[in-house]
Design a protein around this motif. Structure first.
Motif, PDB file in Angstrom:
ATOM      1  N   SER A  38      71.267  31.013  87.744  1.00  0.00           N
ATOM      2  CA  SER A  38      72.045  32.103  87.139  1.00  0.00           C
ATOM      3  C   SER A  38      71.317  33.442  87.157  1.00  0.00           C
ATOM      4  N   GLN A  41      73.254  36.718  88.047  1.00  0.00           N
ATOM      5  CA  GLN A  41      74.227  37.064  87.012  1.00  0.00           C
ATOM      6  C   GLN A  41      73.528  37.531  85.744  1.00  0.00           C
ATOM      7  N   ALA A  89      79.990  39.088  82.601  1.00  0.00           N
ATOM      8  CA  ALA A  89      78.813  38.672  83.366  1.00  0.00           C
ATOM      9  C   ALA A  89      78.114  37.505  82.675  1.00  0.00           C
ATOM     10  N   GLN A  91      79.588  35.180  80.836  1.00  0.00           N
ATOM     11  CA  GLN A  91      80.406  33.998  81.105  1.00  0.00           C
ATOM     12  C   GLN A  91      80.149  33.470  82.513  1.00  0.00           C
ATOM     13  N   GLU A  92      80.044  34.370  83.463  1.00  0.00           N
ATOM     14  CA  GLU A  92      79.777  33.976  84.848  1.00  0.00           C
ATOM     15  C   GLU A  92      78.374  33.382  84.978  1.00  0.00           C
ATOM     16  N   LYS A  95      78.436  29.879  83.801  1.00  0.00           N
ATOM     17  CA  LYS A  95      79.050  28.994  84.804  1.00  0.00           C
ATOM     18  C   LYS A  95      78.037  28.635  85.889  1.00  0.00           C
ATOM     19  N   HIS A  96      77.294  29.631  86.356  1.00  0.00           N
ATOM     20  CA  HIS A  96      76.288  29.385  87.398  1.00  0.00           C
ATOM     21  C   HIS A  96      75.199  28.433  86.882  1.00  0.00           C
TER      22      HIS A  96
END
Length: 110
Positions: A38, A41, A89, A91-92, A95-96
């Motif tokens: 991550s 991000q 960002a 949240q992304e 996810k990563h």
């Protein structure tokens, strides 16, 4: 011979720390994999938060201050926009990190 000062109660981890903190890192290798997964991000989160703080520091100037990233917005609008971008960002990034953790878990089970 020196005596060690006992750790203050507030700094000690309770015996049931993991039950109280279910998101605590148990596997440092997995945490490292998640961090690398991550990283880009996370850098975006930091940049957007920096922009939000910069804009917020100019809120007293009304619409006289214009941010470089949010042309046409005053400080309040720029701060809100940057904060919303930071949340997205984050949240992304999560996810990563979860995707990297899933890969690690699959490989770790082999």
């Amino acid at each position: 011979m020196s005596e060690q000062t006992p750790m203050p109660q507030s700094e000690k981890q309770p015996d049931n720390y993991l039950t109280e903190h279910p998101n605590a890192v148990v596997d440092p290798v997995k945490a490292l994999i998640m961090a690398y997964g991550s990283k880009s991000q996370e850098e975006r989160v930091v940049a957007h938060r920096k922009d939000a703080l910069e804009a917020a520091s100019h809120m007293g100037e009304g619409n006289d201050w214009q941010s470089k990233a949010n042309h046409g917005y005053g400080a309040i609008g720029a701060a809100v926009n940057s904060l919303q971008a930071a949340v997205l960002a984050r949240q992304e990034a999560d996810k990563h990190a979860q995707a990297a953790a899933a890969v690690y878990d699959r490989v770790h089970k082999l």
